[in-house]
Design a protein around this motif. Structure first.
Motif, PDB file in Angstrom:
ATOM      1  N   PRO A 137      54.055  -1.282 -13.726  1.00 46.50           N
ATOM      2  CA  PRO A 137      54.641  -0.804 -15.078  1.00 46.50           C
ATOM      3  C   PRO A 137      54.138   0.581 -14.921  1.00 46.50           C
ATOM      4  CG  PRO A 137      52.390  -2.222 -14.883  1.00 46.50           C
ATOM      5  CD  PRO A 137      53.333  -2.246 -13.833  1.00 46.50           C
ATOM      6  N   LEU A 172      54.379   1.023 -23.361  1.00 45.19           N
ATOM      7  CA  LEU A 172      54.344  -0.059 -22.024  1.00 45.19           C
ATOM      8  C   LEU A 172      52.696   0.354 -20.840  1.00 45.19           C
ATOM      9  CD1 LEU A 172      55.340  -1.717 -20.232  1.00 45.19           C
ATOM     10  CD2 LEU A 172      56.299  -0.553 -18.527  1.00 45.19           C
ATOM     11  N   VAL A 191      50.147  -1.428 -22.815  1.00 44.04           N
ATOM     12  CA  VAL A 191      49.868  -2.632 -22.612  1.00 44.04           C
ATOM     13  C   VAL A 191      49.302  -3.258 -21.685  1.00 44.04           C
ATOM     14  CG1 VAL A 191      51.176  -4.997 -23.485  1.00 44.04           C
ATOM     15  CG2 VAL A 191      51.371  -3.172 -24.466  1.00 44.04           C
ATOM     16  N   ALA A 192      49.924  -2.961 -20.845  1.00 50.83           N
ATOM     17  CA  ALA A 192      49.696  -2.912 -19.212  1.00 50.83           C
ATOM     18  C   ALA A 192      48.415  -2.668 -18.752  1.00 50.83           C
ATOM     19  CB  ALA A 192      50.466  -2.260 -18.142  1.00 50.83           C
ATOM     20  N   PHE A 193      47.538  -1.475 -19.016  1.00 53.83           N
ATOM     21  CA  PHE A 193      46.174  -1.410 -18.992  1.00 53.83           C
ATOM     22  C   PHE A 193      45.375  -2.148 -19.821  1.00 53.83           C
ATOM     23  CE2 PHE A 193      47.807   2.245 -16.979  1.00 53.83           C
ATOM     24  CZ  PHE A 193      46.793   3.011 -15.650  1.00 53.83           C
ATOM     25  N   ILE A 200      46.152  -4.917 -20.620  1.00 52.20           N
ATOM     26  CA  ILE A 200      46.258  -6.808 -19.928  1.00 52.20           C
ATOM     27  C   ILE A 200      45.130  -6.275 -18.934  1.00 52.20           C
ATOM     28  CG2 ILE A 200      47.739  -8.433 -18.799  1.00 52.20           C
ATOM     29  CD1 ILE A 200      48.183  -8.402 -21.746  1.00 52.20           C
ATOM     30  N   TRP A 201      45.297  -5.667 -17.931  1.00 50.16           N
ATOM     31  CA  TRP A 201      44.243  -5.523 -16.744  1.00 50.16           C
ATOM     32  C   TRP A 201      42.523  -5.438 -17.000  1.00 50.16           C
ATOM     33  CZ3 TRP A 201      42.511  -0.244 -15.068  1.00 50.16           C
ATOM     34  CH2 TRP A 201      41.844  -0.250 -14.040  1.00 50.16           C
TER      35      TRP A 201
END
Lengths: 204, 122
Positions: free
Chosen positions: B6, B43, B46-48, B50-51
């Protein structure tokens, strides 16, 4: 992270493969959006890009963001852009002057920025994995709880900002209409365009 | 999922939007490119988020909350931006941003009528 030990560089999981394929489609659609010479096609390829990003959000288990993306971007922003293209009488076919004269400088800047960013990002997160197992972190329940427990005040401020933007758009359209009434008997469509824009903003 | 996927996609989308903002001539196409850049940032957020939600003990889900705020602000931006573009088009008959050079320095050819229009547009 300890997760790194259990993952290989060359053994992608199914989610990674799906993410890669959808990402390629998204990136290709974005490239077409910024390079095509047909203005309406650019808006339609933007739909593909935004929809692909919604799928990426779903793959990252952020379902609420994905549906908000579909509703707001694909549903309203692209429609607004198409209305804008229509009201500015954009040419339907190929328009030769869609790109400005400094496109090579722009290409240089964009390629340099892409090389730098990709290099830094890959170098920084080479051994970092997202754990997508277990309960979804982006479910509607989790997002709603965090939004209405920790982020209530910014959320309310945001509604004030949206109201201000609404009023601002209407004021911009109204002021231009007064000018058009004086100046533009020659162009009777201008008043109608105002009404359309004001209705559009009001509906939003 | 490898975090680089991502992150790299987001960097590439951002640079695509950057190219569009610099190279396009129609104001509405520039607005589309700005939307691309905002989506790349979303994007990433959101990716960070979730991580970090999995990596940290407790989290505010700030990435997803900020993504929602960014989407709302982008909607407001596109509304105001299109209203401005339509006002400019109505006054000038063009939405070509290369021709809107009234405030450029070292460029003294502005007639009084053009200045009035510039004020009305502003």
């Amino acid at each position: 992270m300890t997760l790194a030990a259990s993952h290989g560089f060359l053994s992608p999981t199914g989610v990674e493969i799906a993410f890669l394929l959808v990402g390629l489609a998204t990136f290709g659609a974005a490239l077409v959006t910024v390079t095509t010479r047909q203005l309406v096609h650019a808006a339609l390829w933007l739909v593909v890009t935004l929809g692909g990003l919604a799928v990426e959000y779903l793959l990252l288990t952020a379902e609420f963001i994905a549906w908000v993306q579909v509703l707001i971007y694909v549903g309203s922003v692209v429609v607004l852009l198409l209305f804008g293209l229509m009201l500015t009488k954009a040419p339907i076919g190929r328009s030769p002057d869609a790109d400005s004269g400094n496109r090579w400088a722009a290409l240089t800047v964009a390629l340099a920025a892409a090389a730098t960013l990709v290099w830094v990002v890959v170098d920084a997160f080479r051994t970092t994995w997202i754990d997508l197992d277990g309960p979804a972190e982006g479910s509607t329940r989790a997002t709603g709880e965090s939004l209405f427990q920790n982020w209530v005040l910014p959320f309310e401020a945001l509604s004030v900002l949206l109201l201000a933007a609404l009023v601002g758009a209407i004021v911009l359209s109204r002021k231009a209409r007064a000018d058009a009434d004086e100046a533009g008997r020659a162009r009777p469509n201008a008043g109608k365009a105002d009404t359309d824009q004001a209705d559009k903003e009001g509906a939003r | 999922m490898h975090l680089a996927y991502p992150a790299v996609l987001s960097a590439l989308l951002f640079c695509t939007g950057l190219y569009g903002v610099l190279a396009r001539r129609n104001a509405i196409l520039v607005l589309m490119s700005v939307e691309l850049m905002l989506n790349a940032v979303n994007l990433n957020l959101v990716a960070f988020d979730i991580w970090l939600s999995k990596a940290a003990e407790e989290t505010l889900h700030s990435g997803q909350a900020l993504t929602l705020f960014t989407i709302a602000i982008a909607a407001a931006e596109i509304g105001i931006g299109l209203a401005i573009v339509l006002a400019v088009y109505r006054n000038r008959g063009t939405s070509d941003i290369d021709k809107l050079r009234d405030t450029a320095e070292g460029h003294e050819s502005g007639t009084p009528a053009a200045d009035e229009k510039a004020e009305a547009t502003a």
